[in-house]
Design a protein around this motif. Sequence first.
Motif, short mmCIF file in Angstrom:
data_model
loop_
_atom_site.label_atom_id
_atom_site.label_comp_id
_atom_site.label_asym_id
_atom_site.label_seq_id
_atom_site.Cartn_x
_atom_site.Cartn_y
_atom_site.Cartn_z
N CYS A 10 0.85 -1.18 0.00
CA CYS A 10 0.00 0.00 0.00
C CYS A 10 0.89 1.24 0.00
N SER B 8 -4.82 4.34 1.19
CA SER B 8 -5.16 3.21 0.31
C SER B 8 -5.37 1.94 1.14
N THR C 61 -8.85 2.27 2.84
CA THR C 61 -9.97 2.25 1.90
C THR C 61 -10.17 0.87 1.27
N TRP C 62 -9.08 0.26 0.81
CA TRP C 62 -9.24 -0.96 0.01
C TRP C 62 -9.01 -2.24 0.80
N ILE C 63 -7.99 -2.24 1.63
CA ILE C 63 -7.55 -3.52 2.20
C ILE C 63 -8.20 -3.82 3.56
N VAL D 51 -15.66 -8.62 -0.58
CA VAL D 51 -15.52 -7.18 -0.79
C VAL D 51 -16.89 -6.57 -0.54
N SER E 224 -15.98 -1.50 -5.85
CA SER E 224 -14.50 -1.47 -5.83
C SER E 224 -13.88 -2.80 -6.25
N HIS F 143 -11.24 -2.79 -9.17
CA HIS F 143 -9.99 -2.13 -8.82
C HIS F 143 -9.15 -3.04 -7.88
N ILE F 144 -9.82 -3.58 -6.89
CA ILE F 144 -9.10 -4.44 -5.92
C ILE F 144 -8.53 -5.66 -6.63
N LYS G 28 -5.47 -4.57 -8.81
CA LYS G 28 -4.28 -4.07 -8.12
C LYS G 28 -3.75 -5.04 -7.05
N TYR G 29 -4.65 -5.80 -6.44
CA TYR G 29 -4.19 -6.53 -5.25
C TYR G 29 -4.26 -8.07 -5.32
#
Length: 454
Positions: free
Chosen positions: A20, A25, A28-30, A47, A52, A55-56, A59-60
Amino acid sequence: MSIVEEKWEEILQKMKTEYCTSNISYTTWIEPLTIYEVKDDTVFIFVSLKASIEHIHDKYLLPFRVCIAEVTGKEYQVEFVTEDNVQVQKEAVAVKKQNDAIFEQANLNPKYTFDTFVVGNNNTFAHAASLAVAESPGNRYNPLFIYGGVGLGKTHLMHAIAHFILENDPTKKVLYVTSETFTNELIDALKHGKINNENATTSFREKYRNNDVLLIDDIQFIIGKESTQEEFFHTFNHIHGAGGQIIISSDKPPKDIETLEARLRTRFEWGLIADISSPDYETRMAILRKKEELDGLDRYHIPDEVLQYIATNVKSNIRELEGSLNKLIALAVLENKPIDIALAAEALKDIISPDQNRVVTPGLIMNVVSEHFNVSIADLKGKKRNSEIVLPRQVFMYLCNELTDEPLKSIGIELGGKDHSTVSHGVQKIESLLQEDEALNNTVNIIKKKINPI
Ligand SMILES: Nc1ncnc2c1ncn2[C@@H]1O[C@H](COP(=O)(O)OP(=O)(O)OP(=O)(O)O)[C@@H](O)[C@H]1O
């Protein structure tokens, strides 16, 4: 509770520190992610904010796989789910599992597909021919004969064809084997056939002839063995006659394989012959970048000049190209060193000699033995005493004794500090097995050719 659930907090913390870019970030995301379920080797991550998920995922996904593997010591697939798509995702995973089982039965390495294969100046034709065969097996290009030097992607392409065919039609009977397995199973079948009134040879024939697609790797190793050539000739005729596809790989084209029986040579030349040569610099760079992406190595931020250094110096074998990158990362992580040209030079020193010739060293023998038996170097050097590890370890002792000038004491040191008498016992054990065990003889000869193809 599974180990992933137990260590979820630790996994999230690792994600935070390693992936991150800012606290925002992470929060918000993790941080909001929870585990929905861990089933077999898949972690379903829930999720809550539906919008999202894409995006997750982009990116992840890979970072999660890496962090989970590092924290739990086991590799898992990762799937992100929302309350809407839980069912769809679970069904997709079930289908994937079924496919994986089919691929495993066909002896396929899941990593070797067309998607992971880099097309470059050295393999354009072989790649196109392979794709054509994958799209229409048993048709125009039959057999497909792929040849080229060591570690240039023949096996990868063969597996890619097999994956493609099975993905399109999972009912197809597809079998990939090395010619070593074919030969050793034939030796065993003939031996047991004598005792059991031919039952073993019948099941051998059923196994090999009853296929829509048969892929035989490294055919050069059956050359010179009359009974194997004879059996393979009949297998070939049976499958080809029934409209099945045959794919063969070798280190040379049929016309240059001296001891190949004329009738087999003619058959190999019936279809299409495609070669793979050494990749140029651009292709070597593209392969390194692909590996970086597929193995999630981006997080080490390997400088361009380091990749360029490897691509410039490792020229003729893609396995060694990949090995250099693995060695570089291992040195950086285990010895906590920065990834720079000096470290790359250190990583390469075991792999290439200044004149680019292969020098037979215990390190080279260890790599080949480990890859051939699919046993890790750590296990070869370790203390485990189960037969799947003891035999390769003793084969290593035998080959070092025969192919290098190393004294028994140094061979023991290479093996993590075994003493002189253990090595001497291992060497003698293999020498005596070789007197009576034809299949082991075959295997040892193949490993010798892999160590030094010339
Ligand atoms: N074009 C390519 N793109 C991506 N990876 C490649 C490519 N060519 C080879 N590789 C990788 O290099 C490694 C060695 O390839 P492979 O085992 O297919 O070689 P091979 O020609 O069958 O070797 P051998 O003669 O020893 O049997 C594999 O990990 C494979 O994935």
